[in-house]
Design an enzyme around this catalytic site. Sequence first.
Site, mmCIF file in Angstrom:
data_model
loop_
_atom_site.group_PDB
_atom_site.id
_atom_site.type_symbol
_atom_site.label_atom_id
_atom_site.label_comp_id
_atom_site.label_asym_id
_atom_site.label_seq_id
_atom_site.Cartn_x
_atom_site.Cartn_y
_atom_site.Cartn_z
ATOM 1 N N LYS A 60 -2.172 6.328 6.069
ATOM 2 C CA LYS A 60 -2.197 4.914 5.711
ATOM 3 C C LYS A 60 -2.761 4.044 6.825
ATOM 4 O O LYS A 60 -2.685 2.810 6.762
ATOM 5 C CB LYS A 60 -0.786 4.462 5.312
ATOM 6 C CG LYS A 60 -0.375 5.031 3.939
ATOM 7 C CD LYS A 60 1.043 4.698 3.547
ATOM 8 C CE LYS A 60 1.970 5.786 3.952
ATOM 9 N NZ LYS A 60 3.306 5.678 3.302
ATOM 10 N N ARG A 113 14.404 22.325 7.932
ATOM 11 C CA ARG A 113 14.976 21.027 7.555
ATOM 12 C C ARG A 113 16.237 21.243 6.754
ATOM 13 O O ARG A 113 16.234 21.946 5.764
ATOM 14 C CB ARG A 113 13.965 20.235 6.705
ATOM 15 C CG ARG A 113 12.880 19.572 7.515
ATOM 16 C CD ARG A 113 12.052 18.689 6.625
ATOM 17 N NE ARG A 113 12.353 17.295 6.873
ATOM 18 C CZ ARG A 113 11.520 16.476 7.508
ATOM 19 N NH1 ARG A 113 10.386 16.907 7.952
ATOM 20 N NH2 ARG A 113 11.844 15.215 7.701
ATOM 21 N N PRO A 120 0.746 -1.220 0.000
ATOM 22 C CA PRO A 120 0.000 0.000 0.000
ATOM 23 C C PRO A 120 0.784 1.281 0.000
ATOM 24 O O PRO A 120 1.628 1.521 0.853
ATOM 25 C CB PRO A 120 -0.763 -0.072 1.317
ATOM 26 C CG PRO A 120 -0.132 -1.158 2.104
ATOM 27 C CD PRO A 120 0.968 -1.706 1.321
ATOM 28 N N GLU A 121 0.387 2.112 -0.886
ATOM 29 C CA GLU A 121 0.499 3.527 -0.650
ATOM 30 C C GLU A 121 -0.936 4.000 -0.494
ATOM 31 O O GLU A 121 -1.859 3.195 -0.488
ATOM 32 C CB GLU A 121 1.226 4.211 -1.800
ATOM 33 C CG GLU A 121 2.705 3.887 -1.772
ATOM 34 C CD GLU A 121 3.564 4.999 -2.318
ATOM 35 O OE1 GLU A 121 3.130 6.159 -2.261
ATOM 36 O OE2 GLU A 121 4.664 4.693 -2.800
ATOM 37 N N ARG A 168 16.245 4.013 1.659
ATOM 38 C CA ARG A 168 15.239 3.639 0.660
ATOM 39 C C ARG A 168 15.757 3.971 -0.734
ATOM 40 O O ARG A 168 16.450 4.959 -0.929
ATOM 41 C CB ARG A 168 13.925 4.404 0.863
ATOM 42 C CG ARG A 168 13.529 4.681 2.288
ATOM 43 C CD ARG A 168 12.893 3.507 2.994
ATOM 44 N NE ARG A 168 11.886 2.798 2.233
ATOM 45 C CZ ARG A 168 10.597 3.085 2.224
ATOM 46 N NH1 ARG A 168 10.156 4.117 2.902
ATOM 47 N NH2 ARG A 168 9.747 2.374 1.543
ATOM 48 N N ARG A 225 5.108 -10.595 4.812
ATOM 49 C CA ARG A 225 6.266 -10.185 5.613
ATOM 50 C C ARG A 225 5.964 -10.010 7.091
ATOM 51 O O ARG A 225 6.876 -9.781 7.873
ATOM 52 C CB ARG A 225 6.848 -8.891 5.050
ATOM 53 C CG ARG A 225 7.771 -9.170 3.878
ATOM 54 C CD ARG A 225 8.288 -7.898 3.251
ATOM 55 N NE ARG A 225 9.377 -7.321 3.997
ATOM 56 C CZ ARG A 225 10.014 -6.214 3.627
ATOM 57 N NH1 ARG A 225 9.636 -5.580 2.542
ATOM 58 N NH2 ARG A 225 11.000 -5.748 4.335
#
Length: 258
Positions: free
Chosen positions: A58, A150, A2-3, A247, A111
């Site tokens: 999500k 940031r 999922p996104e 990632r 998983r």
Amino acid sequence: MPELPEVEHAVRLLRRAVRGRTIAHAELRHPSLARRLPPAVLASLAGARIADVTRRGKHQLIALADGRTLRAHFRMTGDWLVLRAGEEPPRFARAVFELDDGRRLVLEDSRALATLDVHPAGAPPALDLGPEPADPALTPEYLRARFARRRGPIKPALLDQRVIAGLGNIYAAEALWRARIGPRVRASSLSRPRLAALIAAIRAVIGRATGARYTEIGAARLAVYDREGLKCRRCGTPIRRIVQAGRSTYYCPACQRR
DNA sequence: GGTCGCCTGGTA
DNA sequence: TACCAGGCGACC
């Protein structure tokens, strides 16, 4: 797996399948889930009626009529299956909820990274999530403010659910490509117009979270994700893969500005 | 900010 | 056999 669009799809399926039904029995089939849900809590789900199913980022929020919230997160490989009475749960069934009509709701998750949590009545989950992509509150000004302090690159910043809820690794890369922004650009350096372009790109790639699944969208539609070495659909330059915050990031080194 | 671990599988 | 995987929280 999922996104945000995939989660939205799952929520709709779930709502249609289980709203108004009562859980007759709940069972866990993996130790990592059992660690989160003590036997007493699990047992207490029996008899609970499912009032509604909603989504925030999500997270899937299953509202129980007694005021509690059953929260599900698919992480990488989770999905729901609804089995007719008598059908056997598959190999990767990690949780099985038997309903009062005999069907069974199965959390399938190879998983075993998906999570289930029960929140008591009166204490709904505090999720600390930013606005959804479709939320009008997601504006260039908002992102300017969130990114102001940031120091790091934009791509990992886009995955921070506290900034925008629901964006994942695939669509973060796709949105940056659409907006022609290099993934290593400092988040704080992006101008208002570029942030406006980024927001438009995010909305375009996420769609309206209409529930289209990644596998149904088809990899052919993706511009950069998993396309290392293949030609950029815009300029023909080979797509590159780098690793950011552990990632994969895919991008075009030529037409995404630094 | 970055890196690792969680888990288990699919694939080169 | 090694690497990779759409997420995220703990840790430096």
